[in-house]
Each structure stands twice: as C-alpha cells, then as structure tokens.
Design a protein around this motif. Sequence first.
Motif, short mmCIF file in Angstrom:
data_model
loop_
_atom_site.label_atom_id
_atom_site.label_comp_id
_atom_site.label_asym_id
_atom_site.label_seq_id
_atom_site.Cartn_x
_atom_site.Cartn_y
_atom_site.Cartn_z
N GLU A 13 0.89 -1.31 -0.21
CA GLU A 13 -0.39 -0.06 0.10
C GLU A 13 0.87 1.58 -0.42
OE1 GLU A 13 -3.27 -0.58 -0.26
OE2 GLU A 13 -3.51 -2.35 0.24
N PHE A 14 0.55 2.13 -1.35
CA PHE A 14 1.53 3.76 -0.94
C PHE A 14 0.26 4.60 -1.54
CE2 PHE A 14 4.65 -0.65 -1.78
CZ PHE A 14 4.97 -0.10 -1.21
N GLY A 15 0.27 5.60 -0.66
CA GLY A 15 -0.14 6.95 -0.79
C GLY A 15 0.49 7.19 -2.34
N PRO A 16 -0.01 7.97 -3.40
CA PRO A 16 -0.23 8.12 -4.74
C PRO A 16 0.97 9.33 -5.02
CG PRO A 16 -2.18 9.72 -3.99
CD PRO A 16 -1.91 8.38 -2.71
N LEU A 17 1.68 9.79 -4.06
CA LEU A 17 2.43 11.03 -3.63
C LEU A 17 3.78 10.66 -2.87
CD1 LEU A 17 1.04 14.31 -3.39
CD2 LEU A 17 1.23 13.22 -4.76
N THR A 18 4.08 9.39 -3.03
CA THR A 18 5.21 8.87 -2.10
C THR A 18 6.03 8.22 -3.08
OG1 THR A 18 4.41 5.66 -2.81
CG2 THR A 18 4.26 7.02 -0.88
N GLY A 19 5.78 9.17 -4.12
CA GLY A 19 7.09 8.94 -5.15
C GLY A 19 7.59 9.70 -5.54
N HIS A 20 7.16 11.02 -5.38
CA HIS A 20 7.90 12.16 -5.60
C HIS A 20 8.00 12.88 -4.50
CE1 HIS A 20 5.50 12.31 -9.26
NE2 HIS A 20 4.26 11.66 -8.64
N VAL A 21 8.44 11.95 -3.26
CA VAL A 21 9.42 12.69 -1.77
C VAL A 21 10.32 11.25 -1.60
CG1 VAL A 21 7.42 14.05 -1.16
CG2 VAL A 21 7.39 11.55 -0.68
N SER A 22 11.30 12.00 -0.39
CA SER A 22 11.88 10.89 0.17
C SER A 22 12.12 9.96 1.07
CB SER A 22 13.27 11.59 1.30
OG SER A 22 12.28 11.88 2.12
N ASP A 23 12.22 8.52 1.46
CA ASP A 23 11.70 7.88 1.83
C ASP A 23 11.87 7.81 4.08
OD1 ASP A 23 12.12 6.13 0.38
OD2 ASP A 23 13.76 4.97 0.79
N ALA A 24 12.45 9.50 4.26
CA ALA A 24 12.77 9.86 5.03
C ALA A 24 11.09 10.67 5.41
CB ALA A 24 13.80 10.97 5.97
N PHE A 25 10.58 11.45 4.12
CA PHE A 25 9.53 11.93 4.68
C PHE A 25 7.73 10.81 4.06
CE2 PHE A 25 5.84 14.70 2.75
CZ PHE A 25 5.80 15.40 3.79
N VAL A 26 8.02 9.94 4.09
CA VAL A 26 7.38 9.11 3.84
C VAL A 26 6.98 8.38 5.38
CG1 VAL A 26 6.85 6.73 3.40
CG2 VAL A 26 7.68 7.89 1.52
N ARG A 27 8.20 8.31 5.40
CA ARG A 27 8.28 7.14 6.88
C ARG A 27 7.70 8.43 8.06
NH1 ARG A 27 13.13 5.63 5.51
NH2 ARG A 27 14.05 7.84 6.43
N ARG A 28 7.77 9.72 8.08
CA ARG A 28 6.69 10.88 8.68
C ARG A 28 6.22 10.48 8.88
NH1 ARG A 28 12.03 13.61 7.67
NH2 ARG A 28 11.17 14.67 6.58
N MET A 29 5.18 10.86 7.40
CA MET A 29 3.98 10.84 7.59
C MET A 29 3.40 9.70 7.43
SD MET A 29 3.56 13.96 6.18
CE MET A 29 4.49 14.30 6.96
#
Length: 220
Positions: free
Chosen positions: A129-145
Amino acid sequence: MSAPRAGFRVWDLPTRAFHWTLMLLIALQYASGEFHWLSMRWHFLLGYATLALVLFRVVWGFVGSQSARFGAFVRGPLALMHYTGYALRGHVAAAPGHNPLGGWSVLALLASVGAQAASGLFASDDIDEFGPLTGHVSDAFVRRMTALHAWNRYALLGLIALHVIAVIVHLLRGENLVAAMWHGQRELEDDPRLRFVSIGRAVLVFAVCASLIAVVVALG
C-alpha cells in the motif's frame, strides 16, 4: 420574563451537507482502515473525497454564508475564556451559529481531518500500500507522514469524542444541535438576520476543490 423562542434559519444547506458527509466518510475510512470492512482502494478513494471536502470547508469559511464564515465564530483567547467561564456557570444563551468554544473545536477538527487525509497521500506500509505521492518525496518524509497518519487518528478520535460530549451537554440543557444541523433551524429569542449565499456558489467552490485534489492525485 424572557422573550418567546422561535425557529430561525442558522445553517445553510452546503454547511449541513458538509457536516453529515464528512461524518459518513470518516466512519467508512475507519471501518476500512481498522476493520477492513472495505478494501484499501476504497480507503484511498474516500480519503481523496475527504480532502476535497475539507478544502471546500476551508474556502467556504471565507466565501460562504455568514454563519459558516470563520470570521463569524472564531474568537480570540480572551473571548474564549469569558465564554467558557459563563458556560460553566450555565449563564450562556443560545448562539445563532458556533459559540467561541465550538468555533475553535471546528478549527481543531478541520486541522486533524485535513492532516489525516493529506498525510495519507504520502503514507505507506512498505509492503503493498503506497499513497499516490510517495514516489515524489524522500523515504524519510514517507516515514514521517506514515507515523503522522497512524498517530493522528487517535487525536481525531479524541476530538470527535469531545464533540459528541459537547452535543450531549447542549441536549441536556435543552438545545438540540443535531436537529439544528439537520434542518438548519435553531430556536432563538430573536431573528439573527443572517446572510446566506446561493447553493450555486457552493457547487462551484466544491467543483474547483475536487478538481484540484483530482489533479494532485493524478500527478502521483
């Protein structure tokens, strides 16, 4: 002797539709996210709808009917303290719209729901499961969100619980806020003479907000 009370219009249809639609969307998303009663595809779609709805309410708070505008019910800390003190002593008359305490609760709920929906755009379970904008930000930002999306749900549930408690307290005092938000009228001693705008404006605002969210999702 107080003046006789009569029903006067205080809430427009767009504001009432927002309230009940948001309640339904939150319930369905919680059912899909926590209990998997719906697929995660539905969880995402409902999240997009929620984001569009919250964006609509923010804009409507500036261009909507008088009782829906933030300027009509958001008050400063001093007014909030005075109102809370009067309310605790039971000396508060029915307001035509949101009272100062209710106004801040509206802002808190909008902020929490907005944060939940927006963080979902970047959240991921690192499996399938991946949000639609996960590919446009860093892995660290994805973890924070992802962390925000997980923990903010408890804050949201707490705010909803406080909202329900406040509604019950008002009901015990003879004010049926649920009915008022359903049919738009509230019993008051005087006509507040509120200004209401057309439903057409609400349709246009929501169409623009929904289109913006659709574009953002499509970019993902």
